[in-house]
Write a protein that holds these residues in place. Structure first.
Motif, PDB file in Angstrom:
ATOM      1  N   ALA A  37       0.796  -1.120   0.082  1.00 52.19           N
ATOM      2  CA  ALA A  37      -0.031  -0.073   0.037  1.00 52.19           C
ATOM      3  C   ALA A  37       0.717   1.269   0.058  1.00 52.19           C
ATOM      4  CB  ALA A  37      -1.053   0.191   1.180  1.00 52.19           C
ATOM      5  N   ALA A  38       0.613   2.248  -0.991  1.00 47.51           N
ATOM      6  CA  ALA A  38       1.564   3.483  -1.080  1.00 47.51           C
ATOM      7  C   ALA A  38       1.419   4.273   0.523  1.00 47.51           C
ATOM      8  CB  ALA A  38       1.109   4.180  -2.089  1.00 47.51           C
ATOM      9  N   GLY A  39       2.349   4.975   0.596  1.00 45.71           N
ATOM     10  CA  GLY A  39       3.594   5.345   0.217  1.00 45.71           C
ATOM     11  C   GLY A  39       3.548   6.344  -1.180  1.00 45.71           C
ATOM     12  N   PHE A  40       4.386   5.858  -1.974  1.00 48.57           N
ATOM     13  CA  PHE A  40       4.558   6.541  -3.159  1.00 48.57           C
ATOM     14  C   PHE A  40       4.060   5.932  -4.252  1.00 48.57           C
ATOM     15  CE2 PHE A  40       7.930   9.792  -5.038  1.00 48.57           C
ATOM     16  CZ  PHE A  40       7.036  10.201  -6.148  1.00 48.57           C
ATOM     17  N   LYS A  41       2.913   6.507  -4.851  1.00 49.60           N
ATOM     18  CA  LYS A  41       2.284   5.574  -5.884  1.00 49.60           C
ATOM     19  C   LYS A  41       3.162   5.374  -7.224  1.00 49.60           C
ATOM     20  CE  LYS A  41      -2.102   6.998  -4.225  1.00 49.60           C
ATOM     21  NZ  LYS A  41      -3.335   8.144  -4.190  1.00 49.60           N
ATOM     22  N   THR A  42       2.963   3.982  -7.723  1.00 51.36           N
ATOM     23  CA  THR A  42       3.701   3.695  -9.080  1.00 51.36           C
ATOM     24  C   THR A  42       3.645   4.887 -10.176  1.00 51.36           C
ATOM     25  OG1 THR A  42       3.460   1.364  -8.556  1.00 51.36           O
ATOM     26  CG2 THR A  42       4.232   2.108 -10.879  1.00 51.36           C
ATOM     27  N   TRP A  43       2.099   5.332 -10.334  1.00 54.34           N
ATOM     28  CA  TRP A  43       2.110   6.026 -11.514  1.00 54.34           C
ATOM     29  C   TRP A  43       2.690   7.659 -11.088  1.00 54.34           C
ATOM     30  CZ3 TRP A  43      -0.631  10.940 -12.314  1.00 54.34           C
ATOM     31  CH2 TRP A  43      -1.438  11.304 -11.221  1.00 54.34           C
TER      32      TRP A  43
ATOM     33  N   SER B 269       2.502   0.211 -13.939  1.00 51.52           N
ATOM     34  CA  SER B 269       1.405   1.030 -13.578  1.00 51.52           C
ATOM     35  C   SER B 269      -0.024   0.707 -14.387  1.00 51.52           C
ATOM     36  CB  SER B 269       1.782   2.606 -13.836  1.00 51.52           C
ATOM     37  OG  SER B 269       0.730   3.333 -13.522  1.00 51.52           O
ATOM     38  N   ASP B 270       0.689   0.342 -15.775  1.00 58.01           N
ATOM     39  CA  ASP B 270      -0.650   0.158 -16.705  1.00 58.01           C
ATOM     40  C   ASP B 270      -1.063  -1.300 -16.534  1.00 58.01           C
ATOM     41  OD1 ASP B 270      -0.348   2.565 -17.735  1.00 58.01           O
ATOM     42  OD2 ASP B 270       0.621   1.867 -19.457  1.00 58.01           O
ATOM     43  N   THR B 271      -0.539  -2.181 -15.875  1.00 61.45           N
ATOM     44  CA  THR B 271      -1.153  -3.712 -15.640  1.00 61.45           C
ATOM     45  C   THR B 271      -1.425  -3.962 -14.066  1.00 61.45           C
ATOM     46  OG1 THR B 271       1.323  -4.084 -15.342  1.00 61.45           O
ATOM     47  CG2 THR B 271       0.246  -4.475 -17.649  1.00 61.45           C
ATOM     48  N   GLY B 272      -1.781  -2.897 -13.445  1.00 61.83           N
ATOM     49  CA  GLY B 272      -2.454  -3.097 -12.112  1.00 61.83           C
ATOM     50  C   GLY B 272      -1.608  -2.494 -10.913  1.00 61.83           C
ATOM     51  N   GLY B 273      -0.720  -1.854 -11.167  1.00 63.09           N
ATOM     52  CA  GLY B 273       0.264  -1.300 -10.153  1.00 63.09           C
ATOM     53  C   GLY B 273      -0.227   0.082 -10.025  1.00 63.09           C
ATOM     54  N   HIS B 274      -0.902   0.917 -10.759  1.00 63.78           N
ATOM     55  CA  HIS B 274      -1.104   2.367 -10.785  1.00 63.78           C
ATOM     56  C   HIS B 274      -1.023   2.896  -9.324  1.00 63.78           C
ATOM     57  CE1 HIS B 274      -3.463   5.896 -11.427  1.00 63.78           C
ATOM     58  NE2 HIS B 274      -2.621   6.036 -12.654  1.00 63.78           N
ATOM     59  N   ASP B 275      -1.903   2.359  -8.431  1.00 63.85           N
ATOM     60  CA  ASP B 275      -2.018   3.144  -7.108  1.00 63.85           C
ATOM     61  C   ASP B 275      -1.180   2.174  -5.815  1.00 63.85           C
ATOM     62  OD1 ASP B 275      -3.380   5.348  -7.901  1.00 63.85           O
ATOM     63  OD2 ASP B 275      -5.419   4.228  -7.691  1.00 63.85           O
ATOM     64  N   LEU B 276      -0.515   1.236  -6.260  1.00 62.70           N
ATOM     65  CA  LEU B 276       0.204   0.480  -5.372  1.00 62.70           C
ATOM     66  C   LEU B 276       1.642   1.310  -5.141  1.00 62.70           C
ATOM     67  CD1 LEU B 276       0.019  -3.101  -6.498  1.00 62.70           C
ATOM     68  CD2 LEU B 276      -1.097  -1.960  -4.782  1.00 62.70           C
ATOM     69  N   ASP B 277       2.131   0.851  -4.140  1.00 66.34           N
ATOM     70  CA  ASP B 277       3.490   1.574  -3.819  1.00 66.34           C
ATOM     71  C   ASP B 277       4.388   1.261  -5.111  1.00 66.34           C
ATOM     72  OD1 ASP B 277       5.253   3.208  -1.882  1.00 66.34           O
ATOM     73  OD2 ASP B 277       6.579   1.788  -2.387  1.00 66.34           O
ATOM     74  N   ALA B 278       5.331   2.321  -5.293  1.00 70.58           N
ATOM     75  CA  ALA B 278       6.171   2.017  -6.591  1.00 70.58           C
ATOM     76  C   ALA B 278       7.220   0.833  -6.183  1.00 70.58           C
ATOM     77  CB  ALA B 278       7.074   3.173  -6.946  1.00 70.58           C
ATOM     78  N   THR B 279       7.520   0.372  -5.109  1.00 74.94           N
ATOM     79  CA  THR B 279       8.493  -0.754  -4.845  1.00 74.94           C
ATOM     80  C   THR B 279       7.792  -2.076  -5.098  1.00 74.94           C
ATOM     81  OG1 THR B 279       7.573  -0.462  -2.537  1.00 74.94           O
ATOM     82  CG2 THR B 279       9.787   0.498  -3.020  1.00 74.94           C
ATOM     83  N   SER B 280       6.356  -1.789  -5.379  1.00 74.75           N
ATOM     84  CA  SER B 280       5.640  -3.316  -5.912  1.00 74.75           C
ATOM     85  C   SER B 280       6.025  -3.606  -7.187  1.00 74.75           C
ATOM     86  CB  SER B 280       4.067  -3.292  -5.770  1.00 74.75           C
ATOM     87  OG  SER B 280       3.724  -2.117  -6.873  1.00 74.75           O
TER      88      SER B 280
END
Ligand code: NAD
Length: 297
Positions: free
Chosen positions: A236-242, A276-287
């Motif tokens: 959970a972000a943190g700093f979002k991937t997008w 980001s385009d394949t589901g990671g958009h709002d997850l933390d960038a470390t995902s």
């Protein structure tokens, strides 16, 4: 005491506005997300229904919004900040918006008799929580000391970089380093995991070795290595991937403008965008480590 307005009460704006309340200010807040408004109200922010309502009586307006287009819209639209604030109001935008948007907003604010200050930050949600952010101020020099004073409750290093666009220039260069570091930390974690390393032990080694870096220490991509890291709470972000992809893009655009070659940034941007385009958009960038390991689903 001056009355303040805060626009954008998300992962950064929420803890930042809370420090201003603790410092004794009245803060009127606005966000398009009802959940963000509720969380801010619980901190004592007086939630407004419109931008105009939030900024009408404000002496200083702060914003912490996702991107340059969001900030430009909120500031310049017919019912936005520049049209609704009193003449002479200082507007301090802490978002990462890039050099071009910052320059445009200085000009637009000037035309409306409002003082625009760009003050992007570094330090992450941890720095926002602990009021230890670094600020990079870009504005006319005559406004710098008031801007510094108004940011004092939120940070521990407040730099005046120079005129229009310079605060964003410093932030873009900073986040080029951070964005590439996060990306390579994820690649290294995926490799370490596949090689069967104990990632807790590897953390002890790396943070005493030549691999040490800020995001590896705070935002370690391997779960349960750093208890407070996003990876230890399901990314959970943190700093979002997008948002990280956005910042790498800002660096690439700045590089094009001045003829600087940024090949590692381009690859990092490509990887972050793909994730980001394949589901990671709002997850933390470390995902990104999940994406690299093919284990996102
Ligand atoms: P976030 O998505 O958690 O918060 C942004 C908030 O803005 C959300 O609550 C959203 O609803 C609100 N918003 C969007 N459009 C709006 C509008 N038109 N009017 C009012 N509210 C609106 O993002 P964040 O992590 O808080 O990041 C905000 C800014 O700070 C970004 O520019 C980001 O790059 C920068 N930043 C983030 C971090 C970090 O670690 N999260 C660190 C440094 C800088």
């Amino acid at each position: 005491m001056p009355t303040l307005a805060w626009l954008g009460l998300g992962l950064m704006g929420n803890p930042m506005s809370k420090h201003l309340i603790k410092a004794g200010y009245t803060v009127r807040g606005y966000d398009i997300d009802a959940g963000a408004c509720e969380r801010a109200a619980a901190n004592g922010v007086k939630v407004a229904k419109t931008i105009a309502e939030a900024v009408a009586d404000a002496d200083v307006v702060y914003s912490m919004l996702p991107s340059g287009s969001d900030v430009h819209d909120v500031m310049t639209r017919a019912d936005g900040v520049f049209a609704s604030a009193r003449k002479g109001t200082m507007v301090i935008d802490c978002s990462t918006i890039g050099i071009d948007y910052a320059r445009k907003l200085h000009v637009a604010a000037d035309a409306k008799g409002v003082v625009f200050v760009e003050a992007p930050v570094s330090g992450g949600t941890e720095g926002a929580r602990d009021a230890t952010l670094t600020f990079m101020i870009g504005c006319e020099q005559k406004h710098a000391s008031k801007a510094k004073e108004m940011l004092q409750p939120l940070g521990d290093y407040i730099a005046y970089v120079g005129g229009a666009g310079t605060g964003q220039a410093a932030k873009v260069v900073n986040n080029l380093i951070m964005g590439v570091s996060v990306t390579v930390n994820c690649e290294a974690t995926a490799l370490g995991q596949r090689l069967g390393l104990d990632m807790k032990e590897f953390f002890e080694i790396a943070t005493r070795s030549s691999a040490d870096n800020w995001s590896l220490r705070l935002w370690n991509p391997a779960p349960n290595v750093v208890p407070d890291a996003p990876s230890s709470r399901g990314y959970a972000a943190g700093f979002k991937t997008w948002l990280l992809a956005k910042d790498l893009h800002l660096a690439i655009e700045a590089g094009k403008e001045v003829g600087a070659e940024l090949r590692t940034a381009e690859i990092a941007h490509q990887l972050m965008t793909e994730h980001s385009d394949t589901g990671g958009h709002d997850l933390d960038a470390t995902s990104l480590v999940l994406h690299l390991n093919g284990g996102k689903k």
